[in-house]
Scaffold this active site. Structure first.
Site, PDB file in Angstrom:
ATOM      1  N   VAL A  81       0.593  -1.012   0.317  1.00  0.00           N
ATOM      2  CA  VAL A  81       0.456  -0.224   0.010  1.00  0.00           C
ATOM      3  C   VAL A  81       1.160   0.974  -0.329  1.00  0.00           C
ATOM      4  O   VAL A  81       2.345   1.508   0.942  1.00  0.00           O
ATOM      5  CB  VAL A  81      -0.926   0.119   1.155  1.00  0.00           C
ATOM      6  CG1 VAL A  81      -2.337  -1.150   1.015  1.00  0.00           C
ATOM      7  CG2 VAL A  81      -0.292  -0.160   2.465  1.00  0.00           C
ATOM      8  N   GLU A  82       0.390   1.985  -1.179  1.00  0.00           N
ATOM      9  CA  GLU A  82       1.903   3.138  -0.700  1.00  0.00           C
ATOM     10  C   GLU A  82       1.204   4.134   0.063  1.00  0.00           C
ATOM     11  O   GLU A  82       0.392   4.075   0.835  1.00  0.00           O
ATOM     12  CB  GLU A  82       0.872   3.953  -2.314  1.00  0.00           C
ATOM     13  CG  GLU A  82       1.878   5.586  -2.951  1.00  0.00           C
ATOM     14  CD  GLU A  82       1.865   6.548  -1.814  1.00  0.00           C
ATOM     15  OE1 GLU A  82       2.455   7.565  -1.015  1.00  0.00           O
ATOM     16  OE2 GLU A  82       0.690   6.750  -1.417  1.00  0.00           O
ATOM     17  N   LYS A  84       1.215   7.416   1.782  1.00  0.00           N
ATOM     18  CA  LYS A  84       0.534   9.194   0.977  1.00  0.00           C
ATOM     19  C   LYS A  84      -1.079   8.071   1.392  1.00  0.00           C
ATOM     20  O   LYS A  84      -1.906   9.150   2.679  1.00  0.00           O
ATOM     21  CB  LYS A  84       0.683  10.001   0.008  1.00  0.00           C
ATOM     22  CG  LYS A  84      -0.279  11.062   0.083  1.00  0.00           C
ATOM     23  CD  LYS A  84       0.113  12.100  -0.537  1.00  0.00           C
ATOM     24  CE  LYS A  84      -1.550  13.304  -0.530  1.00  0.00           C
ATOM     25  NZ  LYS A  84      -0.530  14.166  -1.688  1.00  0.00           N
ATOM     26  N   CYS A 179      10.766   9.367  -2.764  1.00  0.00           N
ATOM     27  CA  CYS A 179      10.035   8.409  -3.359  1.00  0.00           C
ATOM     28  C   CYS A 179       9.914   8.877  -4.432  1.00  0.00           C
ATOM     29  O   CYS A 179       9.310   9.819  -5.812  1.00  0.00           O
ATOM     30  CB  CYS A 179       8.642   9.037  -2.280  1.00  0.00           C
ATOM     31  SG  CYS A 179       6.920   8.209  -2.388  1.00  0.00           S
ATOM     32  N   ASP A 186      13.687  10.020   0.717  1.00  0.00           N
ATOM     33  CA  ASP A 186      13.878   9.423   2.240  1.00  0.00           C
ATOM     34  C   ASP A 186      15.335   8.740   2.644  1.00  0.00           C
ATOM     35  O   ASP A 186      15.634   8.406   2.232  1.00  0.00           O
ATOM     36  CB  ASP A 186      12.912   7.174   2.046  1.00  0.00           C
ATOM     37  CG  ASP A 186      11.737   8.206   1.303  1.00  0.00           C
ATOM     38  OD1 ASP A 186      10.857   8.858   2.311  1.00  0.00           O
ATOM     39  OD2 ASP A 186      10.966   7.366   0.208  1.00  0.00           O
ATOM     40  N   ARG A 247       7.540  10.358   7.082  1.00  0.00           N
ATOM     41  CA  ARG A 247       8.025  11.083   6.696  1.00  0.00           C
ATOM     42  C   ARG A 247       6.002  10.990   6.967  1.00  0.00           C
ATOM     43  O   ARG A 247       5.746  10.211   5.999  1.00  0.00           O
ATOM     44  CB  ARG A 247       8.244  11.155   5.337  1.00  0.00           C
ATOM     45  CG  ARG A 247       7.644  12.194   3.930  1.00  0.00           C
ATOM     46  CD  ARG A 247       9.190  11.727   2.897  1.00  0.00           C
ATOM     47  NE  ARG A 247       8.538  10.841   2.581  1.00  0.00           N
ATOM     48  CZ  ARG A 247       8.474  10.137   1.472  1.00  0.00           C
ATOM     49  NH1 ARG A 247       7.337  10.933   1.150  1.00  0.00           N
ATOM     50  NH2 ARG A 247       8.613   8.790   0.969  1.00  0.00           N
ATOM     51  N   GLY A 248       5.335  12.310   6.795  1.00  0.00           N
ATOM     52  CA  GLY A 248       3.847  12.085   6.291  1.00  0.00           C
ATOM     53  C   GLY A 248       3.253  11.686   7.801  1.00  0.00           C
ATOM     54  O   GLY A 248       2.459  10.791   7.874  1.00  0.00           O
TER      55      GLY A 248
END
Length: 273
Positions: A81-82, A84, A179, A186, A247-248
């Site tokens: 699963v990506e 974001k 990414c 990353d 990240r995020g």
């Protein structure tokens, strides 16, 4: 739907209602083909360890709750699963009423399992859970005095070895890639354990630096490094563990090993996590 026509890498609207369709799955085989890897005959065992630090929902009285969610996607899953899309999906719980933390966990794990076509496991940890910090195990190779000129694409011809058998553990904090979707950096710490022909440490560091401008998913970087080292020295044992910075609100830490009876790496966080 493909990456190019998906919402990923574009400005996003955050939904405040639970929506499992926000998850965007990607076949592993698309990236494994280039490495000569087929899903039904993997050269490794392992798992992708995900840590999500921004999980929130409403309890039955409408009071917000927050927690950390850790889940494990096996390498045998046909899809990933990506990241974001996972962030957008988890944020869809922000104004969603849930009866219990256990119910929330079941819902999330089922949605992730449906998208990866594998059994995803995990736990939700209260925000006041005591967290231990540690440092990478093994010999750090970052202070070796080398000249670097290759920053991508990754160059496996840089890997060199000596004709002597060793068993050692190496680490580096200099791994960086970008990414594939957003192009954002990353940053990662890699721990390499192996038993076989001795890797030349200076050459290995140059090889890791050659990922610097590479655009690949975290999982693919780990499998590329594993495959390149395995092909170079044909070790009796090899494991690769990459601890990426978050990240995020999410970090992904891929682990790959030749040992089918592997034990998960230490759960201690590194200073950059």
């Amino acid at each position: 739907m493909t990456l190019s026509n998906s919402a990923l890498g574009k400005k996003s609207t955050y939904k405040d209602t639970y929506d499992p369709t926000l998850l965007f799955k990607i076949p592993r085989i698309d990236n494994r083909k280039e490495l000569g890897i087929v899903n039904d005959k993997l050269p490794f065992h392992g798992v992708d360890i995900w840590n999500a630090y921004e999980l929130s929902w409403l309890d039955k009285k409408g009071k917000p709750c927050v927690a950390i969610f850790t889940f494990f996607v096996p390498t045998t899953s046909s899809h990933i699963v990506e990241s974001k899309s996972v962030k957008l999906y988890l944020n869809s719980f922000n104004n969603f009423v849930v009866d219990s933390m256990e119910e929330l966990k079941r819902t999330i794990l089922q949605d992730l399992s449906n998208n990866t076509h594998a059994e995803v496991t995990g736990e939700i940890f209260p925000i006041n859970t005591k967290i231990e910090f540690g440092s990478p195990t093994g010999i750090n190779i970052d202070d070796i005095d080398i000249e670097c000129s290759e920053y991508g694409p990754p160059n496996n011809s840089l890997i060199k070895h000596e004709d002597v058998l060793v068993e050692e553990e190496l680490n580096s904090n200099l791994l960086k890639s970008n990414c594939l979707v957003t192009g954002q950096p990353d940053w990662g710490t890699i721990i390499i354990k192996y038993k076989g022909k001795k890797l030349k440490h200076d050459a290995l560091l140059k090889y890791l630096v050659s990922f610097r401008n590479c655009n690949e998913f975290a999982e693919q970087c780990a499998e590329r490094i594993f495959t390149d080292i395995k092909n170079a020295i044909n070790p009796e044992f090899l494991s690769i563990y990459i601890i990426y910075t978050r990240r995020g609100g999410i970090d992904i830490c891929p682990y790959r090993s030749t040992d089918s009876n592997y034990t998960l790496p230490s759960s201690k966080r590194l200073i950059r996590q």
